[in-house]
Design a protein around this motif. Structure first.
Motif, mmCIF file in Angstrom:
data_model
loop_
_atom_site.group_PDB
_atom_site.id
_atom_site.type_symbol
_atom_site.label_atom_id
_atom_site.label_comp_id
_atom_site.label_asym_id
_atom_site.label_seq_id
_atom_site.Cartn_x
_atom_site.Cartn_y
_atom_site.Cartn_z
ATOM 1 N N GLY A 30 30.583 42.243 47.579
ATOM 2 C CA GLY A 30 31.513 43.371 47.500
ATOM 3 C C GLY A 30 32.634 42.991 46.541
ATOM 4 N N TRP A 31 33.169 43.984 45.875
ATOM 5 C CA TRP A 31 34.214 43.752 44.865
ATOM 6 C C TRP A 31 35.425 43.013 45.449
ATOM 7 N N HIS A 32 35.831 43.416 46.667
ATOM 8 C CA HIS A 32 37.047 42.829 47.234
ATOM 9 C C HIS A 32 36.894 41.330 47.514
ATOM 10 N N GLU B 124 35.203 39.198 45.728
ATOM 11 C CA GLU B 124 35.256 38.491 44.462
ATOM 12 C C GLU B 124 36.655 37.925 44.155
ATOM 13 N N CYS B 125 37.649 38.802 44.232
ATOM 14 C CA CYS B 125 38.999 38.374 43.838
ATOM 15 C C CYS B 125 39.592 37.365 44.824
ATOM 16 N N VAL B 126 39.237 37.481 46.100
ATOM 17 C CA VAL B 126 39.748 36.507 47.074
ATOM 18 C C VAL B 126 39.187 35.129 46.752
ATOM 19 N N VAL C 144 45.951 38.512 38.328
ATOM 20 C CA VAL C 144 45.924 39.955 38.070
ATOM 21 C C VAL C 144 44.463 40.398 37.961
ATOM 22 N N CYS C 145 44.116 41.444 38.700
ATOM 23 C CA CYS C 145 42.729 41.917 38.668
ATOM 24 C C CYS C 145 42.381 42.406 37.266
ATOM 25 N N GLY C 146 41.337 41.838 36.713
ATOM 26 C CA GLY C 146 40.900 42.208 35.373
ATOM 27 C C GLY C 146 39.927 43.378 35.409
ATOM 28 N N ASN D 170 42.294 44.985 50.987
ATOM 29 C CA ASN D 170 41.074 44.353 51.478
ATOM 30 C C ASN D 170 40.942 42.895 51.042
ATOM 31 N N GLU D 171 41.501 42.580 49.891
ATOM 32 C CA GLU D 171 41.541 41.165 49.495
ATOM 33 C C GLU D 171 42.408 40.413 50.499
ATOM 34 N N ARG D 172 43.571 40.953 50.735
ATOM 35 C CA ARG D 172 44.516 40.322 51.648
ATOM 36 C C ARG D 172 43.918 40.206 53.052
ATOM 37 N N PRO E 265 42.313 50.674 48.253
ATOM 38 C CA PRO E 265 42.008 49.624 49.240
ATOM 39 C C PRO E 265 41.818 48.222 48.657
ATOM 40 N N HIS E 266 41.701 48.084 47.338
ATOM 41 C CA HIS E 266 41.260 46.779 46.823
ATOM 42 C C HIS E 266 42.148 45.613 47.266
ATOM 43 N N HIS E 267 43.447 45.716 46.983
ATOM 44 C CA HIS E 267 44.320 44.584 47.330
ATOM 45 C C HIS E 267 44.502 44.433 48.835
HETATM 46 ZN ZN LIG Z 1 40.798 42.243 42.243
#
Ligand SMILES: [Zn+2]
Length: 453
Positions: free
Chosen positions: A203-205, A207-209, A27-29, A236-238, A232-234
């Motif tokens: 870039g933020w996206h 990071e989570c990937v 889960v994105c914090g 773009n992660e995907r 766009p965050h998820h």
């Molecule tokens: Zn995230």
């Protein structure tokens, strides 16, 4: 396993974990640059309830939630305050965990920090550039979304529609306005890291990937966050995972927004723009109850009246818990009501329907109280035990003991002696004195107990 609404298929689906009996979720914090708001409180409570429910059903949960400690917002705010970005991030991370504790949110199993994952992020960026899905411009490295199969899956829009709605910036070097930064070049006077793509920051996206795949591995079970993160965050992660040919999250879960009451209403009982304000103004458990009372995908309205109503419900729960605290101990042989538990589980299993689950709990409380008014029987105890068990499952901690002043306890002891000596006039006098101090003393099989007058 519960069924859940999966954003990528837009329907409630069976959740089949990649490993039976285990469940991995990311889960994105928070981005730690300011006071958390009510939306932060909601999403952490929603996933806390999911996690607690899965554990209660015997599933082994591995829960990862990150801390974004490098971001333009952190840098800007730190400059405004005249402190370093690292110092600011540290300060607001402390604020974050303090509030999570007050909300009763269990700490994730792992809480990766973006700044500890720069090397892994750069590896991913290198991979995407080498396979030609990403390209360099003078200000950074971008992913070319047109090269990603199914881009727009989480936005529920196709590439052409997304493109027509995107804002085109001036001096744009990007091939498409939808392309997004994997690495941003920055002046060396700013906060950043050396890399083969120049000095800069991720870039933020990206990071989570890097953290989700790095910790949970490919094909982890669930990726969650607030609805505002789906695009766009998820997306773009995907997109990055797909561009690298990697399996990403098997399922996507998004919770709804928080709507704060109008300004006038908010001011009448403190201003609830920050989570801290809300928790300072009421019993912190009231917000958890409020979140559980609404379906996680529905908008959550928060007003002073609604919070007061939740606080009153908690008083009712606490009064019930106090009434039954000794009773349930006296009857260890009675099992929690199967009917209540089945009703609760059925509701929670169908897309985590906590409002219906809670309705079963409140019905059980009513039945338990009603039964105990007549006699201490199995109906009372089994309903009470089920309600207490399920409140715990939702993370609602009951206050089943009153903090009673020593003076009141001493008077009750004297009253007990008077009663045993059949001196009822003296017993009544002590009872009245206790009442004067704000408590009602009641006799029970175990001696006496108190409630607030
Ligand atoms: Zn995230």
């Amino acid at each position: 396993m519960p069924r859940l609404f999966d954003t990528q298929s837009s329907e409630i689906v069976d959740i089949v974990p990649s490993t039976e009996g285990k469940f991995s979720m990311y889960v994105c914090g928070p981005t730690v640059y300011d006071e958390p708001h009510l939306g932060h409180g909601r999403f952490t409570l929603v996933y806390d309830i999911l996690r607690r429910y899965l554990k209660y059903r015997g599933v082994e949960v591995r829960f990862v939630s990150n801390i974004t400690d490098v971001d333009d917002k952190i840098i800007t705010r730190a400059a405004e305050l005249g402190i370093s970005a690292g110092e600011l991030a540290k300060r607001y991370e402390e604020v974050w965990w303090d509030l999570m504790e007050r909300l009763g949110v269990e700490k994730p199993d792992e809480t990766p920090h973006a700044t500890d994952w720069i090397a892994q992020m750069l590896e991913l960026v290198t991979e995407m550039v080498s396979t030609g899905v990403a390209y360099e411009t003078t200000d950074g490295v971008y992913l070319e979304v047109a090269k990603v199969d199914g881009y727009g899956l989480l936005a529920r829009q196709n590439l052409a529609d997304l493109r027509s709605g995107a804002r085109v910036e001036v001096d744009e070097q990007k091939k498409s306005p939808l392309d997004f930064a994997l690495w941003k070049r920055t002046p060396e006077t700013e906060w950043g890291w050396e890399s083969k793509f120049g000095f800069g920051r991720p870039g933020w996206h990206t990071e989570c990937v890097a953290m989700a795949l790095g910790i949970l591995g490919e094909g982890f079970d669930l990726h969650g966050g607030g609805m505002d993160l789906a695009f766009p965050h998820h997306e773009n992660e995907r997109a990055q995972a797909v561009a690298m040919g990697k399996n990403f999250a098997r399922h996507w879960m998004h919770n709804g927004f928080v709507m704060v009451g109008d300004e006038k209403m908010a001011k009448s009982l403190g201003n609830f723009t920050t989570l801290k304000d809300l928790l300072d103004s009421t019993d912190p458990r009231a917000y958890r109850l409020l979140v559980a009372r609404s379906h996680y995908r529905a908008p959550l309205e928060v007003t002073a009246e609604i919070l007061q109503d939740a606080a009153r419900s908690l008083e009712r729960i606490d009064a019930f818990a106090r009434r039954f605290a000794d009773v349930v101990l006296e009857r260890p042989e009675v099992a929690p009501s199967k009917e209540v538990i089945d009703g609760f589980n059925e509701a929670m299993d169908e897309d985590l329907n906590s409002p219906v689950g809670l309705a079963h709990v409140f019905e059980a409380i009513t039945r338990a109280n009603f039964a105990l008014d007549r006699a201490l029987n199995e109906e009372a105890v089994s309903n009470a035990k089920a309600a207490l068990l399920l409140l715990g499952t939702l993370g609602i901690v009951v206050q089943d003991r009153l903090e009673v002043p020593q003076e009141v306890i001493a008077l009750a002891e004297q009253r007990k002696v008077a009663r045993s000596e059949k001196d009822f006039a003296a017993a009544d006098k002590y009872r009245d004195e206790i009442l004067q101090l704000g408590y009602v003393v009641e006799d029970s099989d175990l001696g006496f107990r108190f409630r607030k007058a």
